[in-house]
Design a protein around this motif. Structure first.
Motif, PDB file in Angstrom:
ATOM      1  N   ARG A 135       7.440  -7.872  18.149  1.00  0.00           N
ATOM      2  CA  ARG A 135       8.346  -8.612  17.256  1.00  0.00           C
ATOM      3  C   ARG A 135       7.583  -9.208  16.073  1.00  0.00           C
ATOM      4  O   ARG A 135       8.067  -9.227  14.946  1.00  0.00           O
ATOM      5  CB  ARG A 135       9.084  -9.692  18.035  1.00  0.00           C
ATOM      6  CG  ARG A 135      10.080  -9.105  19.030  1.00  0.00           C
ATOM      7  CD  ARG A 135      10.711 -10.197  19.855  1.00  0.00           C
ATOM      8  NE  ARG A 135      11.694 -10.921  19.079  1.00  0.00           N
ATOM      9  CZ  ARG A 135      12.998 -10.893  19.290  1.00  0.00           C
ATOM     10  NH1 ARG A 135      13.475 -10.163  20.258  1.00  0.00           N
ATOM     11  NH2 ARG A 135      13.812 -11.593  18.551  1.00  0.00           N
ATOM     12  N   ARG A 136       6.370  -9.700  16.335  1.00  0.00           N
ATOM     13  CA  ARG A 136       5.537 -10.257  15.260  1.00  0.00           C
ATOM     14  C   ARG A 136       5.163  -9.160  14.261  1.00  0.00           C
ATOM     15  O   ARG A 136       5.254  -9.355  13.045  1.00  0.00           O
ATOM     16  CB  ARG A 136       4.270 -10.892  15.857  1.00  0.00           C
ATOM     17  CG  ARG A 136       3.326 -11.463  14.825  1.00  0.00           C
ATOM     18  CD  ARG A 136       2.159 -12.213  15.465  1.00  0.00           C
ATOM     19  NE  ARG A 136       1.449 -11.445  16.460  1.00  0.00           N
ATOM     20  CZ  ARG A 136       0.410 -10.633  16.200  1.00  0.00           C
ATOM     21  NH1 ARG A 136      -0.026 -10.503  14.964  1.00  0.00           N
ATOM     22  NH2 ARG A 136      -0.192  -9.976  17.175  1.00  0.00           N
ATOM     23  N   VAL A 137       4.775  -7.999  14.766  1.00  0.00           N
ATOM     24  CA  VAL A 137       4.412  -6.868  13.909  1.00  0.00           C
ATOM     25  C   VAL A 137       5.626  -6.412  13.088  1.00  0.00           C
ATOM     26  O   VAL A 137       5.508  -6.126  11.896  1.00  0.00           O
ATOM     27  CB  VAL A 137       3.825  -5.719  14.768  1.00  0.00           C
ATOM     28  CG1 VAL A 137       3.733  -4.429  13.987  1.00  0.00           C
ATOM     29  CG2 VAL A 137       2.461  -6.127  15.314  1.00  0.00           C
ATOM     30  N   ALA A 138       6.790  -6.371  13.710  1.00  0.00           N
ATOM     31  CA  ALA A 138       8.019  -5.989  12.990  1.00  0.00           C
ATOM     32  C   ALA A 138       8.334  -7.004  11.889  1.00  0.00           C
ATOM     33  O   ALA A 138       8.776  -6.621  10.797  1.00  0.00           O
ATOM     34  CB  ALA A 138       9.186  -5.871  13.962  1.00  0.00           C
ATOM     35  N   ILE A 154      -1.255  -1.892   9.822  1.00  0.00           N
ATOM     36  CA  ILE A 154      -0.792  -1.366  11.113  1.00  0.00           C
ATOM     37  C   ILE A 154       0.722  -1.522  11.217  1.00  0.00           C
ATOM     38  O   ILE A 154       1.430  -0.598  11.619  1.00  0.00           O
ATOM     39  CB  ILE A 154      -1.485  -2.092  12.286  1.00  0.00           C
ATOM     40  CG1 ILE A 154      -3.011  -1.944  12.222  1.00  0.00           C
ATOM     41  CG2 ILE A 154      -0.931  -1.625  13.624  1.00  0.00           C
ATOM     42  CD1 ILE A 154      -3.550  -0.566  12.397  1.00  0.00           C
ATOM     43  N   ALA A 155       1.237  -2.681  10.832  1.00  0.00           N
ATOM     44  CA  ALA A 155       2.671  -2.962  10.951  1.00  0.00           C
ATOM     45  C   ALA A 155       3.506  -2.013  10.096  1.00  0.00           C
ATOM     46  O   ALA A 155       4.489  -1.429  10.581  1.00  0.00           O
ATOM     47  CB  ALA A 155       2.955  -4.411  10.548  1.00  0.00           C
ATOM     48  N   VAL A 156       3.126  -1.849   8.846  1.00  0.00           N
ATOM     49  CA  VAL A 156       3.898  -0.989   7.937  1.00  0.00           C
ATOM     50  C   VAL A 156       3.802   0.470   8.385  1.00  0.00           C
ATOM     51  O   VAL A 156       4.812   1.181   8.431  1.00  0.00           O
ATOM     52  CB  VAL A 156       3.434  -1.179   6.479  1.00  0.00           C
ATOM     53  CG1 VAL A 156       4.061  -0.149   5.557  1.00  0.00           C
ATOM     54  CG2 VAL A 156       3.786  -2.598   6.003  1.00  0.00           C
ATOM     55  N   ALA A 190       7.142   2.517  17.940  1.00  0.00           N
ATOM     56  CA  ALA A 190       7.483   1.105  17.718  1.00  0.00           C
ATOM     57  C   ALA A 190       8.527   0.631  18.724  1.00  0.00           C
ATOM     58  O   ALA A 190       8.461  -0.509  19.203  1.00  0.00           O
ATOM     59  CB  ALA A 190       7.984   0.896  16.285  1.00  0.00           C
ATOM     60  N   ALA A 191       9.475   1.498  19.070  1.00  0.00           N
ATOM     61  CA  ALA A 191      10.498   1.129  20.052  1.00  0.00           C
ATOM     62  C   ALA A 191       9.887   0.950  21.442  1.00  0.00           C
ATOM     63  O   ALA A 191      10.261   0.023  22.185  1.00  0.00           O
ATOM     64  CB  ALA A 191      11.592   2.191  20.087  1.00  0.00           C
TER      65      ALA A 191
END
Length: 179
Positions: free
Chosen positions: A31-34, A84-86, A96-97
């Motif tokens: 969730r933080r990465v998203a 990493i997030a993007v 990601a899911a």
């Protein structure tokens, strides 16, 4: 979904509690990465963002600065996390899911993004995302080297030219120049 992962910790103890809370930790990290990826996409879509590429501090640096301040980490570390997030959310939505379900760790996500960075063909990238999501959601514990080899094997399957080559392949070769 996150509430279900947290709810699964109720009544657990011992190894079951450790497993449940590890899954919550991974889901929370997802969730933080998203949120980081969302911050970047919102900043990129903002009015006037196209001209910021010519500024001393562009959109990427501005978002990384916000992330760094929020997490109390350096700008470089925040920029790496943003990368990493993007990349995860643009290139590997199925992985990601799986990450959001808490089934894989941030370390594994970082390996997937880094080892799959050279895949540029959209159909190969989609296939790699699907293969990795399927394989990693039920994986057994592995060392970092084994994880890298596993990801590299999938990369080689979909795009043989995109496999990262390491220095170890060249270490056995040398040239000596004499007088």
């Amino acid at each position: 979904m996150f509430d279900d992962v947290v709810g699964a910790t109720a009544g657990t103890s011992g190894a079951g509690a450790v497993e449940s809370w590890a899954r919550v930790e991974s889901a929370s990290c997802a969730r933080r990465v998203a949120a980081m990826a969302d911050m970047f996409h919102a900043a990129s879509a903002a009015s006037g963002s196209a001209e910021r590429d010519l500024w001393c501090t562009d959109t990427w640096d501005a978002v990384a600065a916000h992330i760094g301040a929020a997490q109390r980490i350096t700008h470089g570390a925040a920029s790496n996390q943003l990368l990493i997030a993007v990349a995860l959310h643009e290139r590997f939505p199925l992985v990601a899911a799986v990450f959001a379900d808490g089934l894989i760790t941030y370390q594994l996500v970082r390996i997937v993004v880094q080892r799959g960075a050279l895949v540029v063909d959209p159909s190969a990238l989609h296939e790699l995302d699907r293969l990795l999501a399927d394989a990693l959601s039920g994986r057994e514990p592995m060392s970092v080297a084994a994880l890298e080899k596993t990801v590299d094997a999938f990369v080689a399957q979909v795009d043989p030219h995109a496999v990262r080559r390491t220095e170890t392949r060249a270490r056995g070769r040398s040239v000596d120049v004499g007088e």
